[in-house]
Design a protein around this motif. Structure first.
Motif, PDB file in Angstrom:
ATOM      1  N   PHE A 142     -21.777  18.903 -16.576  1.00 37.53           N
ATOM      2  CA  PHE A 142     -20.376  19.097 -15.620  1.00 37.53           C
ATOM      3  C   PHE A 142     -19.879  17.544 -15.589  1.00 37.53           C
ATOM      4  CE2 PHE A 142     -17.863  18.891 -12.065  1.00 37.53           C
ATOM      5  CZ  PHE A 142     -17.175  19.830 -12.086  1.00 37.53           C
ATOM      6  N   GLY A 143     -18.603  17.346 -15.833  1.00 40.95           N
ATOM      7  CA  GLY A 143     -18.061  16.318 -15.874  1.00 40.95           C
ATOM      8  C   GLY A 143     -16.555  16.417 -15.645  1.00 40.95           C
ATOM      9  N   GLY A 144     -16.065  16.841 -14.486  1.00 39.35           N
ATOM     10  CA  GLY A 144     -14.909  17.307 -14.305  1.00 39.35           C
ATOM     11  C   GLY A 144     -14.264  18.495 -14.920  1.00 39.35           C
ATOM     12  N   GLY A 145     -15.395  18.996 -15.720  1.00 38.92           N
ATOM     13  CA  GLY A 145     -15.282  20.425 -16.360  1.00 38.92           C
ATOM     14  C   GLY A 145     -16.526  20.424 -17.139  1.00 38.92           C
ATOM     15  N   TRP A 146     -16.927  21.907 -17.412  1.00 41.34           N
ATOM     16  CA  TRP A 146     -18.156  21.988 -18.116  1.00 41.34           C
ATOM     17  C   TRP A 146     -18.023  22.184 -19.773  1.00 41.34           C
ATOM     18  CZ3 TRP A 146     -22.758  22.862 -15.970  1.00 41.34           C
ATOM     19  CH2 TRP A 146     -22.670  23.141 -14.412  1.00 41.34           C
ATOM     20  N   THR A 147     -19.080  21.499 -20.193  1.00 40.52           N
ATOM     21  CA  THR A 147     -19.574  21.642 -21.570  1.00 40.52           C
ATOM     22  C   THR A 147     -20.663  22.342 -21.864  1.00 40.52           C
ATOM     23  OG1 THR A 147     -18.138  19.577 -22.213  1.00 40.52           O
ATOM     24  CG2 THR A 147     -19.669  20.627 -23.672  1.00 40.52           C
ATOM     25  N   LEU A 148     -20.546  23.504 -22.252  1.00 40.06           N
ATOM     26  CA  LEU A 148     -21.543  24.407 -22.532  1.00 40.06           C
ATOM     27  C   LEU A 148     -22.139  24.295 -23.906  1.00 40.06           C
ATOM     28  CD1 LEU A 148     -20.288  27.484 -20.539  1.00 40.06           C
ATOM     29  CD2 LEU A 148     -21.679  25.654 -19.681  1.00 40.06           C
ATOM     30  N   GLN A 149     -23.342  24.025 -24.272  1.00 43.00           N
ATOM     31  CA  GLN A 149     -23.912  24.118 -25.823  1.00 43.00           C
ATOM     32  C   GLN A 149     -24.534  25.472 -25.922  1.00 43.00           C
ATOM     33  OE1 GLN A 149     -23.132  21.734 -27.747  1.00 43.00           O
ATOM     34  NE2 GLN A 149     -22.722  20.138 -26.514  1.00 43.00           N
ATOM     35  N   THR A 150     -24.023  26.302 -26.968  1.00 49.29           N
ATOM     36  CA  THR A 150     -24.506  27.441 -27.254  1.00 49.29           C
ATOM     37  C   THR A 150     -25.130  27.515 -28.564  1.00 49.29           C
ATOM     38  OG1 THR A 150     -22.703  28.611 -27.951  1.00 49.29           O
ATOM     39  CG2 THR A 150     -22.977  28.511 -25.530  1.00 49.29           C
ATOM     40  N   THR A 151     -25.924  28.507 -29.059  1.00 50.47           N
ATOM     41  CA  THR A 151     -26.219  28.404 -30.252  1.00 50.47           C
ATOM     42  C   THR A 151     -24.943  29.092 -31.227  1.00 50.47           C
ATOM     43  OG1 THR A 151     -26.956  30.910 -29.805  1.00 50.47           O
ATOM     44  CG2 THR A 151     -28.699  29.251 -29.933  1.00 50.47           C
ATOM     45  N   ASN A 152     -24.046  29.323 -30.717  1.00 52.56           N
ATOM     46  CA  ASN A 152     -22.738  29.772 -31.444  1.00 52.56           C
ATOM     47  C   ASN A 152     -21.709  28.575 -31.231  1.00 52.56           C
ATOM     48  OD1 ASN A 152     -20.543  30.889 -32.770  1.00 52.56           O
ATOM     49  ND2 ASN A 152     -20.778  32.945 -31.836  1.00 52.56           N
ATOM     50  N   GLY A 153     -21.949  27.372 -30.945  1.00 52.84           N
ATOM     51  CA  GLY A 153     -20.978  26.146 -30.835  1.00 52.84           C
ATOM     52  C   GLY A 153     -20.979  25.851 -29.206  1.00 52.84           C
ATOM     53  N   ALA A 154     -20.238  24.784 -28.915  1.00 50.77           N
ATOM     54  CA  ALA A 154     -19.940  24.209 -27.699  1.00 50.77           C
ATOM     55  C   ALA A 154     -18.711  24.911 -27.249  1.00 50.77           C
ATOM     56  CB  ALA A 154     -19.717  22.664 -27.665  1.00 50.77           C
ATOM     57  N   VAL A 155     -18.788  25.377 -25.959  1.00 53.88           N
ATOM     58  CA  VAL A 155     -17.555  25.852 -24.936  1.00 53.88           C
ATOM     59  C   VAL A 155     -17.289  25.144 -23.860  1.00 53.88           C
ATOM     60  CG1 VAL A 155     -16.968  27.999 -23.980  1.00 53.88           C
ATOM     61  CG2 VAL A 155     -18.442  28.036 -25.725  1.00 53.88           C
ATOM     62  N   ARG A 156     -15.746  24.767 -23.875  1.00 59.00           N
ATOM     63  CA  ARG A 156     -15.454  24.005 -22.599  1.00 59.00           C
ATOM     64  C   ARG A 156     -14.764  24.853 -21.661  1.00 59.00           C
ATOM     65  NH1 ARG A 156     -11.931  20.170 -23.633  1.00 59.00           N
ATOM     66  NH2 ARG A 156     -10.894  21.481 -25.407  1.00 59.00           N
ATOM     67  N   ALA A 157     -15.028  24.783 -20.543  1.00 57.60           N
ATOM     68  CA  ALA A 157     -14.619  25.520 -19.343  1.00 57.60           C
ATOM     69  C   ALA A 157     -14.321  24.812 -17.913  1.00 57.60           C
ATOM     70  CB  ALA A 157     -15.252  26.832 -19.213  1.00 57.60           C
ATOM     71  N   SER A 158     -13.417  24.972 -17.300  1.00 49.54           N
ATOM     72  CA  SER A 158     -13.310  24.380 -16.250  1.00 49.54           C
ATOM     73  C   SER A 158     -14.359  25.138 -15.029  1.00 49.54           C
ATOM     74  CB  SER A 158     -11.896  24.630 -15.472  1.00 49.54           C
ATOM     75  OG  SER A 158     -10.876  24.053 -16.193  1.00 49.54           O
ATOM     76  N   ALA A 159     -14.610  26.334 -15.169  1.00 48.31           N
ATOM     77  CA  ALA A 159     -15.457  26.846 -14.002  1.00 48.31           C
ATOM     78  C   ALA A 159     -16.571  27.626 -15.018  1.00 48.31           C
ATOM     79  CB  ALA A 159     -14.944  27.742 -13.089  1.00 48.31           C
ATOM     80  N   VAL A 160     -17.711  27.860 -14.220  1.00 54.87           N
ATOM     81  CA  VAL A 160     -18.764  28.819 -14.930  1.00 54.87           C
ATOM     82  C   VAL A 160     -19.299  29.755 -13.919  1.00 54.87           C
ATOM     83  CG1 VAL A 160     -20.904  27.026 -14.331  1.00 54.87           C
ATOM     84  CG2 VAL A 160     -20.722  28.725 -16.370  1.00 54.87           C
TER      85      VAL A 160
END
Length: 466
Positions: free
Chosen positions: A185-203
């Motif tokens: 988390f750095g102002g928003g989320w970067t989620l590393q998954t086995t199907n690529g990275a996903v960026r989101a404001s909230a999780v």
């Protein structure tokens, strides 16, 4: 090896496509959020949500003044409001809490008192003879019963499919085969998954059996520990249904609701579940001795069931924790919500949990613009409560004769907005292979029809892996 990052920035990323995750995706999409639902499996309901008793609970026995009770009631109310528009089943069976001993009979008044305190008004204490008037097949040793008129049966698989289908119609994305590896988390989320990275404001963590693991991978100290609780079930042939028109519940204990005998929306009768603690979060084995005990218990409750053949047996895992309560946490400073420890009442509470997640998210300060038009969504009916596709003209061949599944239904499922990702998903969308022969006669035809379209080929020896 990580896949190529996904370029979109989502408002909300939901982790886990069980019934709760699907309901949360729908609720945020209805609010106008840009949603991505992340699932490590090949399809929705790959974890705990695929195995349950399909009861829409009233909350009569939920802990008084608890969040669980509040969310069961909210979820039930919303289901009753929307089920017709989504073409979802509702069997108004009612339930009988049966006391088979004098000791249990003494507890019924207290259960009634708690139920009324929980806002459930349709409760009635019955003598044994009065209970058997509403359900003649009950064993003669019955002592007394408490009738709970509002307990109903639904289709446990079509409901979450409808929720996600509506979310997708509103623009949500369903990302399969995407196990969460870590999140920063750095102002928003970067989620590393086995199907690529996903960026989101909230999780939102709705990961069920892996709820504690996902919290840790998001960088949080886990506030709870999942302790998988296995439940084994027996499914009896459709001939059993005439003997079990209502849900039959035992007097619950402090740890379990006990063994239930109930009809299904598909015309069968279900006996189960057991409640067995285990460490394994993946494998839920069935044991012959336990299944025999379930059959014996069912026949003790409804003697006519002793002569009914078994259609299927299965086991599922519930995401229990060290506490009975739901484990729900909001972390506004990092725009994260955890919906953990959602056990056997999750199917009933899912829509309520989605509403609650929306309220928690409001504290994050992010607002959405609701879409001007809500697309109409209607999922196919698989139950005996409404007209089936085989009863309509021009359906093509009958592919599964046990469950009367048509070729048109199979083709429609594969071409739908949320198509099945594996054979288990195809079964849950169509009931093909779920009848008495358990796919012996139709699996070859299904393999030919779905060749190259499922994560695991439905070839000889493969179907058992789903």
């Amino acid at each position: 090896m990580l896949q190529t990052p996904h370029p979109e920035l989502y408002d909300v990323a939901i982790i886990g496509a069980g019934v709760v995750g699907c309901a949360v995706a729908r609720r945020f999409a209805l609010a106008g959020a840009k949603v991505v639902l992340i699932e490590k499996g090949a399809d929705i309901l790959s974890g705990a949500s695929k195995a349950n008793s399909a009861i829409l609970h009233t909350g009569f026995d939920a802990p008084p003044d608890s969040l669980e009770l509040e969310l069961i009631r909210a979820g039930r109310e919303e289901y009753l409001e929307i089920h017709e528009s989504l073409n979802l089943a509702l069997m108004k069976t009612g339930a009988l809490i049966c006391a088979w001993s004098g000791e249990d009979a003494e507890k019924l008044e207290e259960i009634e008192k708690q139920g009324r305190a929980n806002g459930v008004a349709e409760l009635r204490l019955l003598s044994a003879s009065s209970a058997r008037e509403t359900m003649p097949g009950l064993a003669g040793r019955l002592v007394a019963a408490l009738e709970v008129e509002g307990e109903h049966i639904i289709d446990p698989w079509s409901a979450p499919l409808a929720y996600l289908t509506q979310a997708v119609a509103l623009g949500a994305r369903f990302l399969r085969g995407a196990e969460l590896l870590n999140g920063t988390f750095g102002g928003g989320w970067t989620l590393q998954t086995t199907n690529g990275a996903v960026r989101a404001s909230a999780v939102v963590n709705a990961a069920g059996l892996y709820g504690d693991v996902v919290d840790q991978r998001l960088g949080f100290t886990a506030e709870f520990r999942i302790k998988p609780r296995k439940g084994q079930f027996v499914v009896l042939d459709k001939a059993a249904c005439r003997h079990v028109p209502r849900i039959v519940l035992p007097v619950p204990t402090a740890t379990t609701k006990g063994i239930v005998v109930c009809p299904t929306a598909f015309g069968n009768v279900l006996i189960g579940p057991t409640a067995e603690e285990q460490e394994d979060r993946v494998r839920a084995t069935v044991e012959t001795g336990t299944l025999r005990t379930l059959l014996q218990r069912g026949a003790e409750i409804v003697p006519a069931l002793a002569d009914i053949p078994v259609t299927a047996v299965y086991a599922g895992l519930r995401p229990a924790t060290e506490e009975k309560a739901y484990r729900i946490f909001a972390r506004p400073e990092k725009r994260a919500i955890t919906l953990g420890g959602i056990r056997s009442t999750g199917l009933s509470a899912a829509l309520g949990l989605a509403q609650h997640a929306m309220k928690l998210h409001a504290a994050f300060g992010e607002k959405f613009d609701a879409p001007p038009l809500i697309p109409k969504v209607s999922v196919p009916n698989l139950t005996e409560t409404l007209e089936r596709d085989w009863q309509r003209p021009d359906h093509g061949e009958i592919v599964c004769h046990c469950e009367l599944v048509t070729r048109r239904e199979i083709e429609a499922a594969m071409a739908s907005p949320v198509p099945p990702g594996d054979f288990g998903g195809l079964r849950r969308r169509t009931r093909a292979g779920m009848g008495h022969c358990q796919g012996f006669y139709c699996n070859a035809r299904l393999a030919a029809m779905t060749k190259g379209q499922l994560a695991t080929s439905l070839a000889a020896g493969e179907q058992g892996k789903q």
